[in-house]
Every structure is written in C-alpha cells, then in structure tokens.
Design a protein around this motif. Structure first.
Motif, PDB file in Angstrom:
ATOM      1  N   ILE A 136      70.435 -15.407  18.091  1.00 36.42           N
ATOM      2  CA  ILE A 136      69.148 -15.198  18.762  1.00 36.42           C
ATOM      3  C   ILE A 136      69.065 -13.837  19.454  1.00 36.42           C
ATOM      4  CG2 ILE A 136      69.885 -16.286  20.917  1.00 36.42           C
ATOM      5  CD1 ILE A 136      66.464 -16.864  19.508  1.00 36.42           C
ATOM      6  N   THR A 137      70.198 -13.189  19.688  1.00 34.35           N
ATOM      7  CA  THR A 137      70.148 -11.925  20.437  1.00 34.35           C
ATOM      8  C   THR A 137      69.595 -10.814  19.530  1.00 34.35           C
ATOM      9  OG1 THR A 137      72.382 -11.230  19.883  1.00 34.35           O
ATOM     10  CG2 THR A 137      72.160 -12.658  21.804  1.00 34.35           C
ATOM     11  N   SER A 138      69.285  -9.676  20.128  1.00 35.28           N
ATOM     12  CA  SER A 138      68.553  -8.648  19.372  1.00 35.28           C
ATOM     13  C   SER A 138      69.398  -7.938  18.317  1.00 35.28           C
ATOM     14  CB  SER A 138      68.015  -7.597  20.336  1.00 35.28           C
ATOM     15  OG  SER A 138      69.087  -6.812  20.834  1.00 35.28           O
ATOM     16  N   ARG A 139      70.706  -7.905  18.523  1.00 36.57           N
ATOM     17  CA  ARG A 139      71.612  -7.123  17.655  1.00 36.57           C
ATOM     18  C   ARG A 139      71.178  -5.656  17.565  1.00 36.57           C
ATOM     19  NH1 ARG A 139      75.315  -9.671  13.666  1.00 36.57           N
ATOM     20  NH2 ARG A 139      75.396 -11.884  14.143  1.00 36.57           N
ATOM     21  N   LEU A 140      70.702  -5.154  18.686  1.00 41.77           N
ATOM     22  CA  LEU A 140      70.281  -3.748  18.719  1.00 41.77           C
ATOM     23  C   LEU A 140      71.358  -2.827  19.302  1.00 41.77           C
ATOM     24  CD1 LEU A 140      66.561  -4.110  19.845  1.00 41.77           C
ATOM     25  CD2 LEU A 140      67.369  -3.160  17.676  1.00 41.77           C
ATOM     26  N   ASP A 179      62.897 -17.181  23.436  1.00 45.52           N
ATOM     27  CA  ASP A 179      63.995 -18.172  23.474  1.00 45.52           C
ATOM     28  C   ASP A 179      65.313 -17.571  23.951  1.00 45.52           C
ATOM     29  OD1 ASP A 179      62.353 -20.144  22.424  1.00 45.52           O
ATOM     30  OD2 ASP A 179      62.710 -19.431  20.374  1.00 45.52           O
ATOM     31  N   TYR A 180      65.288 -16.291  24.284  1.00 44.29           N
ATOM     32  CA  TYR A 180      66.530 -15.571  24.551  1.00 44.29           C
ATOM     33  C   TYR A 180      67.329 -16.188  25.697  1.00 44.29           C
ATOM     34  CZ  TYR A 180      69.575 -11.592  25.680  1.00 44.29           C
ATOM     35  OH  TYR A 180      70.643 -10.800  25.955  1.00 44.29           O
ATOM     36  N   LYS A 181      66.633 -16.507  26.795  1.00 40.79           N
ATOM     37  CA  LYS A 181      67.379 -17.012  27.952  1.00 40.79           C
ATOM     38  C   LYS A 181      68.079 -18.337  27.618  1.00 40.79           C
ATOM     39  CE  LYS A 181      66.946 -18.418  32.775  1.00 40.79           C
ATOM     40  NZ  LYS A 181      68.147 -17.766  33.278  1.00 40.79           N
TER      41      LYS A 181
HETATM   42  P1  FAD Z   1      71.255  -8.310  23.481  1.00 39.01           P
HETATM   43  O1  FAD Z   1      71.689  -9.551  24.149  1.00 39.01           O
HETATM   44  O2  FAD Z   1      70.064  -8.368  22.620  1.00 39.01           O
HETATM   45  O3  FAD Z   1      71.022  -7.218  24.637  1.00 39.01           O
HETATM   46  C1  FAD Z   1      70.189  -6.071  24.441  1.00 39.01           C
HETATM   47  C2  FAD Z   1      70.942  -4.802  24.706  1.00 39.01           C
HETATM   48  O4  FAD Z   1      71.312  -4.719  26.076  1.00 39.01           O
HETATM   49  C3  FAD Z   1      72.244  -4.672  23.943  1.00 39.01           C
HETATM   50  O5  FAD Z   1      72.014  -4.228  22.626  1.00 39.01           O
HETATM   51  C4  FAD Z   1      73.012  -3.680  24.793  1.00 39.01           C
HETATM   52  O6  FAD Z   1      72.600  -2.360  24.543  1.00 39.01           O
HETATM   53  C5  FAD Z   1      72.569  -4.057  26.205  1.00 39.01           C
HETATM   54  N1  FAD Z   1      73.517  -4.982  26.819  1.00 39.01           N
HETATM   55  C6  FAD Z   1      73.518  -6.329  26.716  1.00 39.01           C
HETATM   56  N2  FAD Z   1      74.503  -6.851  27.475  1.00 39.01           N
HETATM   57  C7  FAD Z   1      75.135  -5.818  28.053  1.00 39.01           C
HETATM   58  C8  FAD Z   1      76.231  -5.704  28.950  1.00 39.01           C
HETATM   59  N3  FAD Z   1      76.866  -6.783  29.434  1.00 39.01           N
HETATM   60  N4  FAD Z   1      76.628  -4.474  29.329  1.00 39.01           N
HETATM   61  C9  FAD Z   1      75.987  -3.373  28.891  1.00 39.01           C
HETATM   62  N5  FAD Z   1      74.939  -3.415  28.043  1.00 39.01           N
HETATM   63  C10 FAD Z   1      74.515  -4.619  27.631  1.00 39.01           C
HETATM   64  N6  FAD Z   1      77.975  -3.585  24.588  1.00 39.01           N
HETATM   65  C11 FAD Z   1      77.880  -2.445  23.871  1.00 39.01           C
HETATM   66  O7  FAD Z   1      76.772  -1.990  23.570  1.00 39.01           O
HETATM   67  N7  FAD Z   1      79.012  -1.775  23.493  1.00 39.01           N
HETATM   68  C12 FAD Z   1      80.272  -2.214  23.795  1.00 39.01           C
HETATM   69  O8  FAD Z   1      81.263  -1.551  23.441  1.00 39.01           O
HETATM   70  C13 FAD Z   1      80.379  -3.446  24.523  1.00 39.01           C
HETATM   71  N8  FAD Z   1      81.606  -3.972  24.813  1.00 39.01           N
HETATM   72  C14 FAD Z   1      81.677  -5.146  25.544  1.00 39.01           C
HETATM   73  C15 FAD Z   1      82.938  -5.655  25.883  1.00 39.01           C
HETATM   74  C16 FAD Z   1      83.049  -6.827  26.623  1.00 39.01           C
HETATM   75  C17 FAD Z   1      84.417  -7.361  26.997  1.00 39.01           C
HETATM   76  C18 FAD Z   1      81.877  -7.509  27.026  1.00 39.01           C
HETATM   77  C19 FAD Z   1      81.976  -8.789  27.813  1.00 39.01           C
HETATM   78  C20 FAD Z   1      80.628  -7.010  26.689  1.00 39.01           C
HETATM   79  C21 FAD Z   1      80.502  -5.828  25.958  1.00 39.01           C
HETATM   80  N9  FAD Z   1      79.242  -5.302  25.607  1.00 39.01           N
HETATM   81  C22 FAD Z   1      79.168  -4.116  24.909  1.00 39.01           C
HETATM   82  C23 FAD Z   1      77.992  -5.925  26.074  1.00 39.01           C
HETATM   83  C24 FAD Z   1      77.376  -6.956  25.116  1.00 39.01           C
HETATM   84  O9  FAD Z   1      78.342  -7.876  24.676  1.00 39.01           O
HETATM   85  C25 FAD Z   1      76.709  -6.320  23.892  1.00 39.01           C
HETATM   86  O10 FAD Z   1      75.849  -5.273  24.299  1.00 39.01           O
HETATM   87  C26 FAD Z   1      75.875  -7.350  23.132  1.00 39.01           C
HETATM   88  O11 FAD Z   1      76.687  -8.414  22.699  1.00 39.01           O
HETATM   89  C27 FAD Z   1      75.223  -6.694  21.939  1.00 39.01           C
HETATM   90  O12 FAD Z   1      74.463  -7.621  21.220  1.00 39.01           O
HETATM   91  P2  FAD Z   1      72.880  -7.512  21.197  1.00 39.01           P
HETATM   92  O13 FAD Z   1      72.467  -6.145  20.807  1.00 39.01           O
HETATM   93  O14 FAD Z   1      72.386  -8.631  20.365  1.00 39.01           O
HETATM   94  O15 FAD Z   1      72.532  -7.723  22.725  1.00 39.01           O
END
Ligand code: FAD
Length: 462
Positions: A227-231, A215-217
C-alpha cells in the motif's frame, strides 16, 4: 554566454530550482558527472547506480525536448571534479554554474572545492526538501533533537507559505549525444517495477495520492498489501520532487496538513521524516562519520559475531519474518518500512551486533539508499539516535510476524521452503514435528532481550 546546470540528485527537468534559475539567466547546458569510485566508497548499491544511469538517459531525452544539451562524463571520485569543471567551463564558455544543494559532509566539501576552483559564479539552491536545513529551529534558535516538535514547526511553516513548484520550461527540441554506460547493466532486471524517468515517477505519485493514500494509515504496516507509495528510490535521486508530492497531496486532500490521523496526513508525516533526518545530518555532521547521535551509546560493547551477521544477511536466522524481509532486500533491492524496523531491531537488540554493520549492508543493497534516512532509521532502531526508540522497546520477531503478516502471505512469498507449512507452525517453524529445510532460531528471543536490557540499563546508570 552559457549557464551550466550540474545535475546530481535532481534527475528531472520539471520543478528543478537550479535549472529554472539558470534558464532565467540565459542559454543553458546540462552536465552530469558519474563518480562510481566515490559512490562505491559511500556503499551505493549497484542497483541504485544502475537506476541513476537509466534515469540520466531519460533526463537527456527530456532536456533534448527543451533544447538543452546534456554532457555525461565519468570521473572516479569527487576529488577529480573541481579541476575537471574548471577546464570544462573554460572550453564551453560557461558564465555561471547552477546546482541544487546536497547536505552531507563530503558533498558540501565537494561543492566548496568547486566554488573555490572556478573563476565564475556558482549558485547553489535549496531544492531537495520541504524546508532547507537551518530554517526549522527551536525558539532558542537551536536544531530540534526529536521529531514531533520539528514536525509541528515545519507544518506551521508550510501553512504560512507552501514552497512553490517551479514553472515548466519551454524550448526547441534538439538531438542529443547518447548517454554512456557507467554502471553494470546486469541490474536492469531488478528495475522493472521502479520508475526510472520523471514522467513515470509523477504518474506513480499521482496514482498513489488519488488511489491508495486514503488507506495508508490503516494498511501501511502490512508488507503483503503493497500500500505504500514506493517512491523512495525516485525521491532519493530526484526523479520527483518533494514539492510535487506535497502539492498533489494537498490538491487531493486539503486536510493533510492538520489531520495527522488521516491517511494523507500520515503520509505527509513520512515526507517530514525525510526532511528531519536531512536536517540532522547537516546540523550534526558527526553522525556522518560513524558516530552515534547519543554519544554515551558509543560505549556499548557491540558484538561482531561474523557467523550470526552472515545468517542475518542471508535470511537464515530461523525467524521467518526476519528472513523473508532480508531476502526481499537482497533479491529486489527494497524492503518494506515495517520490515526494516523489525530486521534492524533483531540485528541490534537480539544479536547485539553493531548497528553500523546493518546500516552499511542496507546501503549496499537498497535501491533507495539514502544516508540520512538510513542512518536515522538504524540509530532509531538501535536506541542511539535522535528520536531513538527507548532501549527497552524491543520487537519480538515472532509476534511482529503474526501481527503484520497474519496470513503469512509475505513470508511465504520469500521463503519457498515454508510455503507448504501449516499456518500454526509458520511463525515458529522450530515447533514443526517433522523434518524441515529451515534453520533453528539463532537465539532465544527472551534471553537475548534480557541481555540487551541489562546492557543498556548498565550504560544508562553509568
Ligand atoms: P512511503 O511510506 O510511501 O513514504 C513516502 C516517502 O517518505 C518515502 O518514499 C521516503 O522518501 C519518506 N520516508 C518514509 N519513511 C521515512 C523515514 N522513516 N525516514 C525518512 N524518510 C522516510 N528510506 C530511504 O528513503 N532510504 C533509506 O536508505 C532508508 N533506510 C532505512 C533504514 C531503516 C533501518 C529504517 C527503519 C527505515 C529506512 N528508510 C529509508 C525509511 C523507510 O523505510 C523508507 O523510506 C520507505 O520504506 C520507502 O518506501 P515508500 O517509498 O513506499 O515509503
């Protein structure tokens, strides 16, 4: 003779390249060096420091089960490391040092200084990414400056050969010295929902890949859905490796590599964004020194309005989605990706405040603070970066709230003062006829947008 594994952003015993290489060479000893002074200089959030402290404690237990002693020391900064390591290696009879590479300027300089100071071999491995910087280049052997062709090239590499997950080590368990405290335990409370250990991180990753990624997309942009992984925090300190994520993803969803339109394919793209920004900081170290990727945008006369910046930091801008997001950041140490884009756009395009102030504020609060991803995200939002959003794409914070939090569940959860407000006023509380303990909008979005457009247009036209 003993091999030393110096753990840094790779706080796990499984699928750890440096650890496996050292174990192949002989008996292993582990070392973690906390550098709180350096981390503060790099704006590391206290909650992230706490996470690292707890993760090192857990790592110590995993290594003990493999018969590997772990020493944990605290020095103030990187400068103190070479002399310390020279002494330590001599005292412990270390024959070679192993570590996984980090790609930022100060970290690379630190490792060079260590290699120069030690009379033993130092082996640095590429471990943190799907593909190491320098290995994904254009046909003219140049680094990519935009994401999409980089992604295509990296995927072609993955399809040709997947990066291998390292074999699991075996050993006789030993007892381990307790890990000292090097960070503020006041932040333990904020960590309850985050994996602080490699097993918990692996479990969270597997659950996400089997239960939620489909459902991620469709749902990833809605902060209330979780819904995101929070990894991100786990990935940023290496509790889980990106290879482990990739293998599990492909094990469950083979089509992720070629089907960009699926949930698994979309998630893989996010992992590739992570690689992309690490490649950017390695190829273009200027961005690590506070410079814009697009040099002409450094001429912009940004605002440094302290009151407006303070209102943004405190979640008092009068735009509910912005304020709820900023309070999520300050209260929990994390913010949903869609919200990061909205608040960054608001700071830069509505308040015209220097993106570097927002970048630093994020780092000081994020549990997943990662220089490359954060700088890349901010420069994207500010239209100063690699894949920069075109300058005329300016989020309307009211419309973004309506679209991505349609029933206001997220907004209400962080803005108690708006909890009882009727849906029809929730996205524009200034229209509510009665008294309300909530600020009026800091700016008129339409006017701010015009001002920003004019400013960028003038810059682009020289
Ligand atoms: P998911 O959506 O589950 O994604 C999986 C993994 O992919 C993430 O855990 C992360 O490692 C990587 N990822 C996802 N999106 C991005 C992206 N746009 N750029 C690089 N890696 C990504 N991410 C960080 O890890 N550290 C930060 O300091 C950070 N600062 C950000 C600042 C801004 C202004 C923006 C727009 C984005 C930033 N991100 C950052 C990217 C992204 O917002 C987070 O990685 C994401 O919200 C983390 O939640 P998740 O683990 O559920 O991500």
């Amino acid at each position: 003779m003993t091999q030393l594994v110096w753990f840094r952003n790779d706080l796990r015993s499984l699928d750890n390249s440096a650890l496996v290489q050292a174990a192949r060479a002989g008996q292993v000893r582990g070392l973690f060096i906390a550098t709180p002074g350096q981390w503060r200089l790099h704006q590391m959030a206290p909650v992230k420091m706490r996470l690292i402290n707890n993760a090192v404690t857990q790592l110590s237990g995993h290594l003990a089960a493999l018969g590997i002693p772990l020493d944990v020391v605290a020095l103030d900064d990187f400068a103190a490391i070479p002399a310390f390591l020279a002494r330590y290696c001599q005292e412990q009879g270390i024959s070679a040092l192993y570590a996984n590479r980090e790609y930022l300027v100060n970290e690379l300089a630190r490792d060079q200084a260590v290699a120069a100071a030690l009379p033993i071999a130092c082996h640095f491995s590429d471990d943190a990414l799907l593909a190491p910087p320098g290995s994904v280049l254009t046909g003219q052997e140049q680094p990519y400056r935009v994401f999409t062709p980089f992604k295509k090239q990296l995927k072609a590499k993955l399809m040709a050969a997947l990066p291998e997950v390292q074999p699991r080590l075996k050993g006789q368990s030993i007892s381990q010295a307790p890990v000292p405290e090097f960070s503020d335990s006041a932040f333990d409370g904020q960590l309850a929902d985050w994996p602080q250990d490699e097993e918990a991180a692996l479990l969270a990753m597997r659950r996400f890949v089997t239960e939620r990624v489909a459902d991620y997309k469709a749902q990833r942009d809605f902060p209330a859905l979780d819904i995101t992984s929070r990894l991100s925090a786990a990935l940023s300190i290496g509790l889980v490796s990106v290879r482990q994520c990739l293998w599990r993803l492909l094990h469950e969803h083979q089509d992720a590599v070629w089907d960009d339109a699926s949930g698994p394919g979309t998630w893989l793209n996010e992992l590739i964004w992570r690689d992309f920004y690490q490649h950017v900081v390695w190829h273009y170290p200027l961005v690590v020194k506070g410079r814009a990727f697009q040099a002409d945008t450094d001429a912009i006369a940004w605002s440094y309005d302290e009151a407006a910046f303070k209102a943004w930091c405190e979640g008092r801008t009068g735009f509910p989605i912005v304020d709820a997001a900023m309070r999520q950041l300050v209260q929990t140490g994390w913010m949903h990706n869609r919200l990061r884009m909205i608040v960054a756009s608001f700071l830069v395009k509505d308040l015209l405040i220097d993106w570097r102030l927002g970048e630093a504020f994020f780092m000081r609060h994020l549990i997943d603070g990662d220089f490359a991803a954060n700088n890349g995200g901010w420069q994207w939002a500010a239209s100063t970066g690699t894949d920069a959003a075109p300058y005329f794409r300016i989020f309307n914070p009211t419309e973004q709230g309506k679209r991505f939090d349609p029933d206001g569940r997220f907004i209400r959860s962080f803005l108690p003062e708006l909890q009882g407000l009727d849906d029809k006023y929730l996205f524009e509380p200034q229209r509510y006829p009665g008294p309300l303990d909530y600020p009026k909008p800091l700016v008129d979005h339409k006017q701010a947008r015009q001002k920003t457009l004019a400013m960028f247009k003038a810059l682009k036209e020289g």
